[in-house]
Design an enzyme around this catalytic site. Structure first.
Site, PDB file in Angstrom:
ATOM      1  N   THR A  13       0.828  -1.207   0.000  1.00 22.33           N
ATOM      2  CA  THR A  13       0.000   0.000   0.000  1.00 22.33           C
ATOM      3  C   THR A  13       0.865   1.261   0.000  1.00 22.33           C
ATOM      4  O   THR A  13       0.697   2.158  -0.839  1.00 22.33           O
ATOM      5  CB  THR A  13      -0.910   0.001   1.256  1.00 22.33           C
ATOM      6  OG1 THR A  13      -1.685  -1.196   1.234  1.00 22.33           O
ATOM      7  CG2 THR A  13      -1.836   1.193   1.275  1.00 22.33           C
ATOM      8  N   VAL A  14       1.803   1.351   0.949  1.00 24.57           N
ATOM      9  CA  VAL A  14       2.592   2.582   1.070  1.00 24.57           C
ATOM     10  C   VAL A  14       3.614   2.695  -0.058  1.00 24.57           C
ATOM     11  O   VAL A  14       3.794   3.769  -0.649  1.00 24.57           O
ATOM     12  CB  VAL A  14       3.280   2.655   2.455  1.00 24.57           C
ATOM     13  CG1 VAL A  14       4.100   3.925   2.571  1.00 24.57           C
ATOM     14  CG2 VAL A  14       2.242   2.595   3.574  1.00 24.57           C
ATOM     15  N   GLU A 130      10.303   9.243   9.396  1.00 28.43           N
ATOM     16  CA  GLU A 130       9.128  10.106   9.632  1.00 28.43           C
ATOM     17  C   GLU A 130       7.817   9.330   9.519  1.00 28.43           C
ATOM     18  O   GLU A 130       6.863   9.567  10.269  1.00 28.43           O
ATOM     19  CB  GLU A 130       9.136  11.257   8.613  1.00 28.43           C
ATOM     20  CG  GLU A 130       8.054  12.272   8.794  1.00 28.43           C
ATOM     21  CD  GLU A 130       8.167  13.002  10.125  1.00 28.43           C
ATOM     22  OE1 GLU A 130       9.044  13.842  10.268  1.00 28.43           O
ATOM     23  OE2 GLU A 130       7.359  12.713  11.037  1.00 28.43           O
ATOM     24  N   GLY A 135       1.568   8.360  10.589  1.00 24.45           N
ATOM     25  CA  GLY A 135       1.339   8.475   9.148  1.00 24.45           C
ATOM     26  C   GLY A 135       1.824   9.789   8.557  1.00 24.45           C
ATOM     27  O   GLY A 135       3.025  10.059   8.528  1.00 24.45           O
ATOM     28  N   ILE A 137       1.501  12.890   9.598  1.00 17.26           N
ATOM     29  CA  ILE A 137       1.848  14.018  10.475  1.00 17.26           C
ATOM     30  C   ILE A 137       3.371  14.074  10.635  1.00 17.26           C
ATOM     31  O   ILE A 137       3.967  13.072  11.031  1.00 17.26           O
ATOM     32  CB  ILE A 137       1.225  13.870  11.890  1.00 17.26           C
ATOM     33  CG1 ILE A 137      -0.290  13.690  11.810  1.00 17.26           C
ATOM     34  CG2 ILE A 137       1.581  15.059  12.771  1.00 17.26           C
ATOM     35  CD1 ILE A 137      -0.951  13.445  13.181  1.00 17.26           C
ATOM     36  N   GLU A 191      -2.591  -3.016  10.043  1.00 13.07           N
ATOM     37  CA  GLU A 191      -1.343  -3.753   9.871  1.00 13.07           C
ATOM     38  C   GLU A 191      -1.639  -5.108   9.240  1.00 13.07           C
ATOM     39  O   GLU A 191      -2.772  -5.584   9.269  1.00 13.07           O
ATOM     40  CB  GLU A 191      -0.693  -3.989  11.242  1.00 13.07           C
ATOM     41  CG  GLU A 191      -0.280  -2.727  11.949  1.00 13.07           C
ATOM     42  CD  GLU A 191       0.682  -1.897  11.130  1.00 13.07           C
ATOM     43  OE1 GLU A 191       1.777  -2.368  10.841  1.00 13.07           O
ATOM     44  OE2 GLU A 191       0.319  -0.765  10.761  1.00 13.07           O
ATOM     45  N   LYS A 206       4.838   2.912  18.209  1.00 12.50           N
ATOM     46  CA  LYS A 206       5.017   4.339  17.878  1.00 12.50           C
ATOM     47  C   LYS A 206       5.400   5.137  19.120  1.00 12.50           C
ATOM     48  O   LYS A 206       6.208   6.066  19.050  1.00 12.50           O
ATOM     49  CB  LYS A 206       3.734   4.871  17.245  1.00 12.50           C
ATOM     50  CG  LYS A 206       3.489   4.248  15.861  1.00 12.50           C
ATOM     51  CD  LYS A 206       2.073   4.457  15.390  1.00 12.50           C
ATOM     52  CE  LYS A 206       1.855   3.862  14.003  1.00 12.50           C
ATOM     53  NZ  LYS A 206       0.440   3.729  13.655  1.00 12.50           N
ATOM     54  N   GLY A 303      -2.863   5.120   5.782  1.00 11.30           N
ATOM     55  CA  GLY A 303      -3.357   5.219   4.409  1.00 11.30           C
ATOM     56  C   GLY A 303      -2.203   5.489   3.458  1.00 11.30           C
ATOM     57  O   GLY A 303      -1.123   5.920   3.860  1.00 11.30           O
TER      58      GLY A 303
HETATM   59  N1  HSE Z   1      -1.996   0.270  11.132  1.00  6.76           N
HETATM   60  C1  HSE Z   1      -1.566   1.603  11.338  1.00  6.76           C
HETATM   61  C2  HSE Z   1      -2.756   2.406  11.827  1.00  6.76           C
HETATM   62  C3  HSE Z   1      -1.016   2.184  10.059  1.00  6.76           C
HETATM   63  O1  HSE Z   1      -3.892   1.929  11.771  1.00  6.76           O
HETATM   64  O2  HSE Z   1      -2.547   3.515  12.296  1.00  6.76           O
HETATM   65  C4  HSE Z   1      -0.161   3.385  10.252  1.00  6.76           C
HETATM   66  O3  HSE Z   1       0.981   3.124  11.009  1.00  6.76           O
END
Ligand code: HSE
Length: 435
Positions: A13-14, A130, A135, A137, A191, A206, A303
């Site tokens: 995705t990313v 980053e 995500g 931010i 995830e 995180k 996303g």
């Molecule tokens: N699975 C993570 C979330 C994706 O839902 O925030 C971004 O790290």
């Protein structure tokens, strides 16, 4: 001018978002870098499944990581394969091979960050991340650079888009947990293993990354208290609303008296607080720095394109340095302070609580429950009994004043052991009024 050559490991995705942004924003990116930039190689084990919006035939695409790691002309490796062990080995190899690395891999950084930062330092290369936290931010840069003059006192984060999406839909639409999780997965928020999202693990990853930077203290991932949203019921959400609260999954770090507390858990926050308004996949981080005061960062936390935005922020920073001939400096990487904070034992953490039990509607039941709370030094702020019933059990909700976690744990166990309390029904949700 010599182009900056980027190798992309992982076209999920990313990764697909990173490739799309390269195509759609190349001119502006090159102006900002001051040199041409090229996606020189793209590697993924799945080379056949179409990626929406990408022409795979136009990419230098293969399933062979050596096309990146074995190519000395590639300057920057972007690791977006996720998982821990294979990603760790690829990043170490890339750094040893003289490449700079960009990663969004919070699970890897949270568990092996110290090793990777040390390797990057030893190799004189940058390791930028980053996209690993919140995500789109730019919170890592904000902490590293924007807040460089501050000692951070506290941070509260809604940093898992999937959990926030689930809680929002349960709150606004009364939706069922499993159904909303499926929607979040279909939208590419979750995830690969969604238990990481709903059990709080992704938020804790995180928090480890962000707290290490913000508090300049080595944080062991396993020392973070972690609880996710999977046991939150529609009834908890409705009761919280009745009392003027919203339930959010918060990642919390606070320093005080030379100690640092770190925890991730569902939290009741006042409905009129700014964090309560953070809905859906949006993330927010509220911070207090001793020089700047309060700050709040808000944006899409998961996303394809929001995360790709953060990946490109790192690529641009590294590429700009390469274009200007300036080498990476050790201070680019997380710097631990000379006076690290001690981790506060979780039993010493203080919080107010929502306590829910299903109890028999009989004389002295309430006094037995409140007696246990009193005996454990826990003061009651309010009590609600929902309904009445001659036989069977009724929900009793007790809101407490601030108490010690260790005391609450003991009280909860004793309350659960009362014959008048339905087996397994007692649960708590912590309350934060200060974020
Ligand atoms: N699975 C993570 C979330 C994706 O839902 O925030 C971004 O790290």
């Amino acid at each position: 001018m010599k182009p900056i050559r980027v190798g992309l490991l992982g076209l999920g995705t990313v990764g697909a978002g990173v490739a799309k942004v390269c195509a759609s924003h190349r001119e502006e990116l090159e102006e900002k870098i001051g040199a041409p930039v090229e996606l020189a190689a793209v590697v993924d084990k799945d080379t056949t499944t179409p990626r929406e919006g990408l022409d795979l035939g136009s990419l230098p695409f293969s399933d062979d990581p050596a096309k990146i790691l074995g190519d000395p002309s590639i300057d920057i490796v972007v690791e977006l394969i996720g998982g821990v062990e294979a990603a760790r080995e690829l990043i170490l190899k890339a750094l040893e091979g003289g490449k700079h690395v960009v990663t969004a891999n919070k699970a890897l950084l949270a568990t092996h960050g110290a090793e990777l930062y040390a390797k990057a330092r030893a190799c004189g290369r940058m390791l930028a991340f980053e996209a690993a936290v919140a995500g789109g931010i730019p919170i890592i840069r904000a902490v590293k650079e924007g807040l460089a003059a501050n000692r951070v006192n506290s941070l509260y984060g809604i940093v898992n888009g999937t959990s926030n999406y689930i809680l929002t839909k349960m709150t606004d639409e009364g939706s069922e947990f499993g159904q909303v999780l499926k929607e979040a997965q279909a939208r590419g928020y979750a995830e690969a293993d969604p238990t990481f999202d709903v059990e709080g693990v992704d938020s804790a990853h995180k928090l480890q990354v962000l707290a290490t930077l913000a508090f300049r203290t080595a944080v062991k991932f396993d020392d973070i208290y972690v609880e996710g949203v999977s046991k939150i019921t529609p009834q908890d959400i409705a009761l919280a609303r009745e009392m003027g609260f919203r339930i959010k999954l918060l990642a919390i770090a606070k320093s005080g008296d030379g100690a640092l507390e770190l925890r991730v858990h569902p939290t009741m926050i006042p409905e009129d607080s700014p964090m309560a308004a953070v809905s859906g996949v949006f993330n927010a981080v509220f911070m207090n720095g001793d020089v700047v005061g309060d700050l709040m960062f808000y944006g899409r936390g998961a996303g394809q394109l929001p995360t790709a935005s953060s990946v490109w922020a790192d690529i641009v920073e590294i590429a700009r340095r390469l274009a200007s001939g300036q080498a990476a400096v050790p201070q680019d990487l997380p710097i631990l302070g000379n006076k690290p904070l001690q981790l506060k034992p979780f039993a010493e953490v203080r919080s107010a609580y929502y306590l829910y039990v299903l109890a028999k509607d009989q004389p002295s039941v309430l006094s037995r429950i409140t007696g246990i709370l009193g005996a454990n030094d826990i003061s009651i702020a309010s009590v609600i009994q929902k309904g009445h019933q001659r036989s069977g059990a009724v929900p009793v909700v007790i809101m407490t004043h601030v108490a010690r976690e260790g005391d609450m744990g003991k009280a909860l166990q004793a309350i659960q052991g009362l014959p008048v309390v339905e087996s397994g029904s007692a649960r708590i949700i912590r309350i934060e009024e200060s974020e």
